[in-house]
Write a protein that holds these residues in place. Sequence first.
Motif, PDB file in Angstrom:
ATOM      1  N   ALA A 185       0.848  -1.208   0.000  1.00 39.58           N
ATOM      2  CA  ALA A 185       0.000   0.000   0.000  1.00 39.58           C
ATOM      3  C   ALA A 185       0.878   1.250   0.000  1.00 39.58           C
ATOM      4  CB  ALA A 185      -0.921  -0.007   1.216  1.00 39.58           C
ATOM      5  N   SER A 186       1.931   1.260   0.828  1.00 36.34           N
ATOM      6  CA  SER A 186       2.802   2.438   0.885  1.00 36.34           C
ATOM      7  C   SER A 186       3.428   2.709  -0.467  1.00 36.34           C
ATOM      8  CB  SER A 186       3.930   2.232   1.890  1.00 36.34           C
ATOM      9  OG  SER A 186       3.394   1.960   3.147  1.00 36.34           O
ATOM     10  N   LEU A 187       3.869   1.627  -1.132  1.00 38.94           N
ATOM     11  CA  LEU A 187       4.510   1.805  -2.434  1.00 38.94           C
ATOM     12  C   LEU A 187       3.528   2.357  -3.453  1.00 38.94           C
ATOM     13  CD1 LEU A 187       6.871  -1.270  -2.852  1.00 38.94           C
ATOM     14  CD2 LEU A 187       7.472   1.153  -2.909  1.00 38.94           C
ATOM     15  N   ILE A 188       2.291   1.786  -3.428  1.00 33.08           N
ATOM     16  CA  ILE A 188       1.273   2.293  -4.364  1.00 33.08           C
ATOM     17  C   ILE A 188       1.009   3.772  -4.087  1.00 33.08           C
ATOM     18  CG2 ILE A 188      -1.171   2.143  -5.009  1.00 33.08           C
ATOM     19  CD1 ILE A 188      -1.001  -0.862  -4.520  1.00 33.08           C
ATOM     20  N   GLY A 189       0.870   4.105  -2.798  1.00 29.74           N
ATOM     21  CA  GLY A 189       0.610   5.496  -2.428  1.00 29.74           C
ATOM     22  C   GLY A 189       1.729   6.405  -2.900  1.00 29.74           C
ATOM     23  N   LEU A 190       2.965   5.978  -2.659  1.00 30.79           N
ATOM     24  CA  LEU A 190       4.114   6.809  -3.031  1.00 30.79           C
ATOM     25  C   LEU A 190       4.169   7.015  -4.540  1.00 30.79           C
ATOM     26  CD1 LEU A 190       6.621   8.251  -1.962  1.00 30.79           C
ATOM     27  CD2 LEU A 190       7.884   6.132  -2.247  1.00 30.79           C
ATOM     28  N   LEU A 191       3.897   5.927  -5.263  1.00 29.04           N
ATOM     29  CA  LEU A 191       3.928   6.010  -6.720  1.00 29.04           C
ATOM     30  C   LEU A 191       2.843   6.960  -7.223  1.00 29.04           C
ATOM     31  CD1 LEU A 191       5.680   4.488  -8.790  1.00 29.04           C
ATOM     32  CD2 LEU A 191       3.650   3.111  -9.295  1.00 29.04           C
ATOM     33  N   ALA A 192       1.617   6.771  -6.702  1.00 28.12           N
ATOM     34  CA  ALA A 192       0.495   7.617  -7.140  1.00 28.12           C
ATOM     35  C   ALA A 192       0.809   9.078  -6.813  1.00 28.12           C
ATOM     36  CB  ALA A 192      -0.786   7.185  -6.438  1.00 28.12           C
ATOM     37  N   GLN A 193       1.388   9.291  -5.633  1.00 31.88           N
ATOM     38  CA  GLN A 193       1.667  10.663  -5.228  1.00 31.88           C
ATOM     39  C   GLN A 193       2.731  11.290  -6.122  1.00 31.88           C
ATOM     40  OE1 GLN A 193       2.941  11.101  -1.178  1.00 31.88           O
ATOM     41  NE2 GLN A 193       2.428  13.277  -1.158  1.00 31.88           N
ATOM     42  N   THR A 194       3.733  10.480  -6.493  1.00 34.21           N
ATOM     43  CA  THR A 194       4.772  10.987  -7.386  1.00 34.21           C
ATOM     44  C   THR A 194       4.150  11.408  -8.713  1.00 34.21           C
ATOM     45  OG1 THR A 194       6.192   9.331  -6.383  1.00 34.21           O
ATOM     46  CG2 THR A 194       7.038  10.438  -8.337  1.00 34.21           C
ATOM     47  N   VAL A 195       3.273  10.537  -9.235  1.00 32.85           N
ATOM     48  CA  VAL A 195       2.609  10.864 -10.494  1.00 32.85           C
ATOM     49  C   VAL A 195       1.801  12.153 -10.348  1.00 32.85           C
ATOM     50  CG1 VAL A 195       0.810  10.116 -12.105  1.00 32.85           C
ATOM     51  CG2 VAL A 195       2.522   8.475 -11.285  1.00 32.85           C
ATOM     52  N   ALA A 196       1.069  12.264  -9.225  1.00 29.81           N
ATOM     53  CA  ALA A 196       0.220  13.440  -9.033  1.00 29.81           C
ATOM     54  C   ALA A 196       1.067  14.718  -8.954  1.00 29.81           C
ATOM     55  CB  ALA A 196      -0.612  13.287  -7.769  1.00 29.81           C
ATOM     56  N   ILE A 197       2.206  14.645  -8.292  1.00 27.10           N
ATOM     57  CA  ILE A 197       3.048  15.844  -8.173  1.00 27.10           C
ATOM     58  C   ILE A 197       3.557  16.257  -9.554  1.00 27.10           C
ATOM     59  CG2 ILE A 197       5.239  16.715  -7.264  1.00 27.10           C
ATOM     60  CD1 ILE A 197       4.712  15.116  -4.718  1.00 27.10           C
ATOM     61  N   ILE A 198       3.953  15.257 -10.357  1.00 23.96           N
ATOM     62  CA  ILE A 198       4.433  15.581 -11.709  1.00 23.96           C
ATOM     63  C   ILE A 198       3.296  16.170 -12.552  1.00 23.96           C
ATOM     64  CG2 ILE A 198       5.363  14.592 -13.842  1.00 23.96           C
ATOM     65  CD1 ILE A 198       6.856  12.566 -12.030  1.00 23.96           C
ATOM     66  N   LEU A 199       2.100  15.538 -12.420  1.00 21.40           N
ATOM     67  CA  LEU A 199       0.933  16.056 -13.147  1.00 21.40           C
ATOM     68  C   LEU A 199       0.660  17.500 -12.783  1.00 21.40           C
ATOM     69  CD1 LEU A 199      -1.943  13.416 -13.144  1.00 21.40           C
ATOM     70  CD2 LEU A 199      -0.953  14.633 -15.088  1.00 21.40           C
ATOM     71  N   ARG A 200       0.752  17.781 -11.506  1.00 16.76           N
ATOM     72  CA  ARG A 200       0.469  19.124 -11.030  1.00 16.76           C
ATOM     73  C   ARG A 200       1.462  20.114 -11.634  1.00 16.76           C
ATOM     74  NH1 ARG A 200      -2.574  21.209  -6.850  1.00 16.76           N
ATOM     75  NH2 ARG A 200      -1.829  23.239  -6.196  1.00 16.76           N
ATOM     76  N   TRP A 201       2.705  19.677 -11.724  1.00 16.40           N
ATOM     77  CA  TRP A 201       3.746  20.508 -12.328  1.00 16.40           C
ATOM     78  C   TRP A 201       3.382  20.814 -13.777  1.00 16.40           C
ATOM     79  CZ3 TRP A 201       9.320  19.422 -10.398  1.00 16.40           C
ATOM     80  CH2 TRP A 201      10.151  20.476 -10.743  1.00 16.40           C
ATOM     81  N   VAL A 202       2.997  19.733 -14.510  1.00 16.11           N
ATOM     82  CA  VAL A 202       2.637  19.913 -15.907  1.00 16.11           C
ATOM     83  C   VAL A 202       1.409  20.807 -16.034  1.00 16.11           C
ATOM     84  CG1 VAL A 202       1.845  18.701 -17.971  1.00 16.11           C
ATOM     85  CG2 VAL A 202       3.646  17.699 -16.554  1.00 16.11           C
ATOM     86  N   GLU A 203       0.392  20.547 -15.188  1.00 16.46           N
ATOM     87  CA  GLU A 203      -0.841  21.339 -15.268  1.00 16.46           C
ATOM     88  C   GLU A 203      -0.573  22.818 -15.046  1.00 16.46           C
ATOM     89  OE1 GLU A 203      -4.164  19.950 -12.856  1.00 16.46           O
ATOM     90  OE2 GLU A 203      -3.867  17.958 -13.696  1.00 16.46           O
ATOM     91  N   SER A 204       0.367  23.128 -14.145  1.00 16.82           N
ATOM     92  CA  SER A 204       0.634  24.540 -13.884  1.00 16.82           C
ATOM     93  C   SER A 204       1.141  25.205 -15.162  1.00 16.82           C
ATOM     94  CB  SER A 204       1.633  24.699 -12.743  1.00 16.82           C
ATOM     95  OG  SER A 204       2.947  24.465 -13.188  1.00 16.82           O
ATOM     96  N   TYR A 205       1.858  24.443 -16.009  1.00 17.92           N
ATOM     97  CA  TYR A 205       2.310  25.022 -17.276  1.00 17.92           C
ATOM     98  C   TYR A 205       1.173  25.198 -18.254  1.00 17.92           C
ATOM     99  CZ  TYR A 205       7.148  25.344 -16.072  1.00 17.92           C
ATOM    100  OH  TYR A 205       8.309  25.735 -15.469  1.00 17.92           O
ATOM    101  N   THR A 206       0.238  24.221 -18.273  1.00 23.88           N
ATOM    102  CA  THR A 206      -0.884  24.396 -19.201  1.00 23.88           C
ATOM    103  C   THR A 206      -1.765  25.570 -18.768  1.00 23.88           C
ATOM    104  OG1 THR A 206      -2.070  22.702 -17.999  1.00 23.88           O
ATOM    105  CG2 THR A 206      -1.007  22.014 -20.027  1.00 23.88           C
ATOM    106  N   LEU A 207      -1.734  25.890 -17.458  1.00 21.43           N
ATOM    107  CA  LEU A 207      -2.496  27.046 -16.991  1.00 21.43           C
ATOM    108  C   LEU A 207      -1.760  28.359 -17.252  1.00 21.43           C
ATOM    109  CD1 LEU A 207      -3.872  25.909 -13.526  1.00 21.43           C
ATOM    110  CD2 LEU A 207      -5.148  26.284 -15.631  1.00 21.43           C
ATOM    111  N   GLY A 208      -0.526  28.236 -17.741  1.00 18.77           N
ATOM    112  CA  GLY A 208       0.227  29.441 -18.062  1.00 18.77           C
ATOM    113  C   GLY A 208       0.889  30.104 -16.875  1.00 18.77           C
TER     114      GLY A 208
END
Lengths: 479, 279
Positions: B39-62
Amino acid sequence: MAFYETITVMTKSKSKNQSNIIWGFFSTVKLTIVLLIILAIVSILGTLVPQEQGAAEFARRLNPAMLQIFTSLDLFDMYHSIWFRVLIGCLAMNLIICSMDKFPATWKRFIARPEPDRTKPFDNLPPEQSFLVQGTPEETANKVNKLFQSRYKKIREKEVGANRFFYGEKGSYSLFGVYFVHLSVLLILVGSLAGSFFGFDAYVNILEGEQIDTVMLRKAMNPLNLEFTVRCDKFTVDFYENGAPKEYRSDLSFLVKGKEVAKKSLLVNHPVEFMGITFYQASYGSAPGKTVRLKISRNTAEPTVTDMRVEAGKSTALPGGEGKFKVIDVREDIMKMGQAVLISVQPDQGKPVDFWVFKQGKMALKMLPEPMLKSPKFNPSAFNPYTFFLDGLETKFYTGLQVNRDPGVSIVWIGCFLMIAGLFVTFFLSHNRIWVHLLKTDQGMKISAAGTANRNPVGLERELEHLTRDLKGLFGKKG
Amino acid sequence: MLNSIILSYTTFVYFAAFMFYLLAMVMNREILARIGTVASLIGLLAQTVAIILRWVESYTLGVGHAPFSNLYESLVFFAWTIMLLYMIVEWRTKNRTFGTFVTPLAFLAMAYASFSPNISSQIQPLIPALKSNWLISHVITCFFGYAAFALSFGFSLMYLLKRLDNQKRNNIFLQLIPGRSILDDLNYQMIVVGFLMLTLGIITGSVWAHSAWGTYWSWDPKETWSLITWLIYASVIHSRMVRGWKGKRIAILSIIGFACVLFTYFGVNYLAGLHSYAS
Ligand code: HEM
């Protein structure tokens, strides 16, 4: 077996035979811990009592007796108070004297070459750190010697009967790591002192298009003359869609004796330096500029209306040529009635006539009290046959600059770098001393490896594991 | 936005991980602890993906910037560093009991970020002063430091609990906690890592403040509290390295140190200051 040597055992000596009380007081690490904790507690106090600018509001709520206590202890500016500096001074003394006290012992350890035939490291040696190989004692010793040469320093070899001993060591430089950490603390303190003695902290606002050669010192509230002139050629501010500021930018020119020497762009987080003085983009704002837009009507048989842009303070001819006028005061907002200018008309003959002209003339008429309305001072038609209207002031941006000189800052950065490097060495490297023992037995040569470390016993164990594996490799045995 | 949805699920995954670790100790079932690790590994992986997504989204928002710029983002990053460090410790020590004491900290940070009404998960544009690479390194080093101190806090609690363990009590939970000398060693290692990171964090913060405001140290409350934390841990390190303090005393000092970390992070919001999270 790796055993853990504590240096403290070896370093007790000096402070004992030092009879000097001050030396004794400042050379203990007990004092260090006490001072660090006192500094922590005092700093907590400093975050609870508002400091400097915030202090006035807080001080008003105290009763006089408390206020007396607070001010006499400098509690409103405690980080710059005498007693806080004394505390820091004690810490520095502690640091210097303790390091001087311990250094000889460290140096001794650094240059020491322990006997190769020490047996104590081999007490309780686990069996996996000994193994048998085939070969003559000479051959074996040569191979071990070669490996030692490539891996360790300060190698010693000794033959005692059927025994052969090797000594070598690694990481002796790490003994000095802690001195670098302590030196770095001192450097940071020295750097900040240098900054407060030889530097300054000032600010200045420059209107777009204008230039300054003095700045205002924050502490003393005195103007300070720069040896050059700074002109703000242009100020721009960008906004995000939601209205939050995105970027401020000042295009500055630097002039020495009236000659333009450099042009630089200043942005937040990108300070610029000129002749040892650093400029930071701190704030911005708008201020009424000196340019005033007026409408002047001449109410004669053939009425005319003239639009004029005039500079405040400069005399300008009246459209009909009856004399001159100038704007002698410019207000962004006067008595909550908006923009206004004070105009002084100097007719060719007679006395000057001064009167205010409001941008929102009609509103001003309603708001002004009766007696004032009667006064010619508030009548835009006070000079016949003219009526003045104010179209607007051309507002200008000004850029707010933080202006510093801090000759100590590079010392502080050197200290910071040294601290990180020193901490790294202190925490992660250790001084490993390694002994290898060769013994001729009936079954072959018995090789054993042992060691000591001043810290990080796990690292030493790993070192010994690698050594044993490579020694076995030398003799064609699988690790 | 997708990233905040993934992040709120991560909160539950961390809670589940905590529960599995805890039940494994209460019921003495190793298999449950293994599920906790998964569970911890899944959580960590999902969270890593979410942080990267958030980074990308901030660029699409300009308004593109690294996702470390407000309280929400910092809490998420805090939880991420705790879990990452914890996974490394679990892998190195091959012992899963630490999870019971560490995963709840990551869960609490995520829960606070996701469910507190005062914290907005919106991606906000950066004011000019916050646009700095020094600021990014400042946040990363500080939070790795905080995470190491959080783990050290967990180990200290375990140490104090382990002292209650004895033959007579015969409590499975206490027996499963690793031996005191292992805990003491790990505790000290975490303090050392945390101290190095905190030092780096304070230094990078000073470099940033110097380039943004022209002063590397201004005694603002957040700065001062980070210095207080630094002083406390410096005295812990001296007590241990030079005076040879071990065990209980270090555990108690480490708990005090972590209280300072929490105050530096949250408490300072009640005192005025420059730092952006404070508003
Ligand atoms: C802030 C001011 C500091 C002061 C006044 C100070 C003072 C001292 C003193 C007096 C000693 C000598 C102890 C002894 O050998 O009997 C000592 C040792 C030591 N200090 Fe500091 N220290 C300071 C900062 C630091 C920092 C930031 C570190 C980093 C962790 C540090 C690490 C050490 C270590 C590792 C030793 C043991 C040296 C050894 O193994 O020989 N000190 N310190």
